[in-house]
Design an enzyme around this catalytic site. Sequence first.
Site, PDB file in Angstrom:
ATOM      1  N   GLN A  30       0.847  -1.207   0.000  1.00 40.76           N
ATOM      2  CA  GLN A  30       0.000   0.000   0.000  1.00 40.76           C
ATOM      3  C   GLN A  30       0.879   1.253   0.000  1.00 40.76           C
ATOM      4  O   GLN A  30       2.062   1.184   0.288  1.00 40.76           O
ATOM      5  CB  GLN A  30      -0.898  -0.018   1.248  1.00 40.76           C
ATOM      6  N   ASP A 155      -8.357  -4.597  13.756  1.00 41.08           N
ATOM      7  CA  ASP A 155      -8.007  -3.179  13.656  1.00 41.08           C
ATOM      8  C   ASP A 155      -7.529  -2.918  12.232  1.00 41.08           C
ATOM      9  O   ASP A 155      -6.347  -2.747  11.958  1.00 41.08           O
ATOM     10  CB  ASP A 155      -6.898  -2.869  14.661  1.00 41.08           C
ATOM     11  N   ASP A 158     -10.315   0.623   6.027  1.00 39.76           N
ATOM     12  CA  ASP A 158     -11.587   0.437   5.319  1.00 39.76           C
ATOM     13  C   ASP A 158     -11.467  -0.746   4.366  1.00 39.76           C
ATOM     14  O   ASP A 158     -10.363  -1.080   3.945  1.00 39.76           O
ATOM     15  CB  ASP A 158     -11.911   1.731   4.561  1.00 39.76           C
TER      16      ASP A 158
HETATM   17  N1  SAM Z   1      -7.562   2.738  12.778  1.00 39.39           N
HETATM   18  C1  SAM Z   1      -7.505   2.457  11.354  1.00 39.39           C
HETATM   19  C2  SAM Z   1      -8.895   2.497  10.758  1.00 39.39           C
HETATM   20  O1  SAM Z   1      -9.834   2.393  11.533  1.00 39.39           O
HETATM   21  O2  SAM Z   1      -8.964   2.646   9.529  1.00 39.39           O
HETATM   22  C3  SAM Z   1      -6.768   1.174  11.118  1.00 39.39           C
HETATM   23  C4  SAM Z   1      -5.382   1.328  11.672  1.00 39.39           C
HETATM   24  S1  SAM Z   1      -4.116   0.206  11.303  1.00 39.39           S
HETATM   25  C5  SAM Z   1      -2.941   1.278  10.655  1.00 39.39           C
HETATM   26  C6  SAM Z   1      -4.671  -0.710   9.899  1.00 39.39           C
HETATM   27  C7  SAM Z   1      -3.644  -1.785   9.621  1.00 39.39           C
HETATM   28  O3  SAM Z   1      -4.232  -2.925   8.977  1.00 39.39           O
HETATM   29  C8  SAM Z   1      -2.517  -1.319   8.702  1.00 39.39           C
HETATM   30  O4  SAM Z   1      -1.297  -1.409   9.407  1.00 39.39           O
HETATM   31  C9  SAM Z   1      -2.566  -2.299   7.511  1.00 39.39           C
HETATM   32  O5  SAM Z   1      -1.277  -2.598   7.009  1.00 39.39           O
HETATM   33  C10 SAM Z   1      -3.208  -3.502   8.165  1.00 39.39           C
HETATM   34  N2  SAM Z   1      -3.840  -4.468   7.250  1.00 39.39           N
HETATM   35  C11 SAM Z   1      -4.539  -4.207   6.111  1.00 39.39           C
HETATM   36  N3  SAM Z   1      -4.977  -5.358   5.559  1.00 39.39           N
HETATM   37  C12 SAM Z   1      -4.557  -6.376   6.365  1.00 39.39           C
HETATM   38  C13 SAM Z   1      -4.687  -7.805   6.333  1.00 39.39           C
HETATM   39  N4  SAM Z   1      -5.360  -8.406   5.342  1.00 39.39           N
HETATM   40  N5  SAM Z   1      -4.125  -8.534   7.337  1.00 39.39           N
HETATM   41  C14 SAM Z   1      -3.456  -7.917   8.349  1.00 39.39           C
HETATM   42  N6  SAM Z   1      -3.269  -6.576   8.424  1.00 39.39           N
HETATM   43  C15 SAM Z   1      -3.830  -5.808   7.446  1.00 39.39           C
END
Ligand code: SAM
Length: 286
Positions: A30, A155, A158
């Site tokens: 990303q 966590d 979107d």
């Molecule tokens: N608080 C944020 C929100 O509500 O949009 C989310 C915060 S956190 C930064 C989101 C995390 O999910 C990111 O570090 C991203 O890399 C991770 N992520 C996205 N897709 C994922 C997946 N399939 N498995 C594990 N982690 C994932």
Amino acid sequence: MAEYRETLYESYGQAFKIDKILHEVRTEHQHLIIFENQRLGRVMALDGAIQTTEADEFIYHEMLTHVPILAHGLARKILIIGGGDGGMLREVCRHSSVDQITMVEIDNAVVEMCKAYLPNHSNGAYNDPRLQLVIDDGMNFLRHCTEQFDIIISDCPDPQGPAEVLFSEDFYQACHRCLTEKGILVAQNGTPFMQLDEVKTTAKRVSVLFNDWHFYTAAVPTYIGGAMTFAWAAKDKVLRHQSLALLRERFAGSGIVTRYYNADIHSAAFALPNYVLQAIGKADNS
Ligand code: SAM
């Protein structure tokens, strides 16, 4: 003046003055940017969507951790899916009753960049001996997981890009399988004023799997569009209905000092506006 415009929505959005770009990179998964904003502190965005800011992250992280952990009462093993910024991990670590935390984050770059540029989020929690950090897709991890957890916290961003799979039927089925009998799944589920379909879809998918499901809310200023919803899905119907007295007792007993969470907020957060109840088929006058 440089500014960052969130591109989550076509026709509506928020903009931040960029006082200083701290880091910007296209990782394997990303686009990641971390920048400084005079009013909100350090801000991280992924693929055009705000993920977290130093100013308001406490609301989101306190509500997705202390609500399920204090409702459960005896949570020992916690699974965090996503959460690379470390804020969720920091709040889970504050519970001395927790003795194992598994965190599955798909993008190691997010972990490393947030340790470096958002140090207040994890605040040393990555060094907690209870942590097992797994760099993997949350869905892939759960597919092969043979463990059971007391709490699973999704966590994730979107439902776009790598996070889309974390809103799938397969994901909820795998969570159900990897939860103990009193296990609780909570998940970031968008702002219903802007993303009502997200609660409808989640309600449809979890209601066929879990004995008890609902949503609870908190307004996180930089997740624009009003109060955001957190999905709640549990095998045990009692846990969502803990008495205020019990929640107050457990919160006091935890010794945790918070800036948003308290037992009254916990209880009240499960009261939903009618348009959301109607969307999930739970409105009396629907
Ligand atoms: N608080 C944020 C929100 O509500 O949009 C989310 C915060 S956190 C930064 C989101 C995390 O999910 C990111 O570090 C991203 O890399 C991770 N992520 C996205 N897709 C994922 C997946 N399939 N498995 C594990 N982690 C994932």
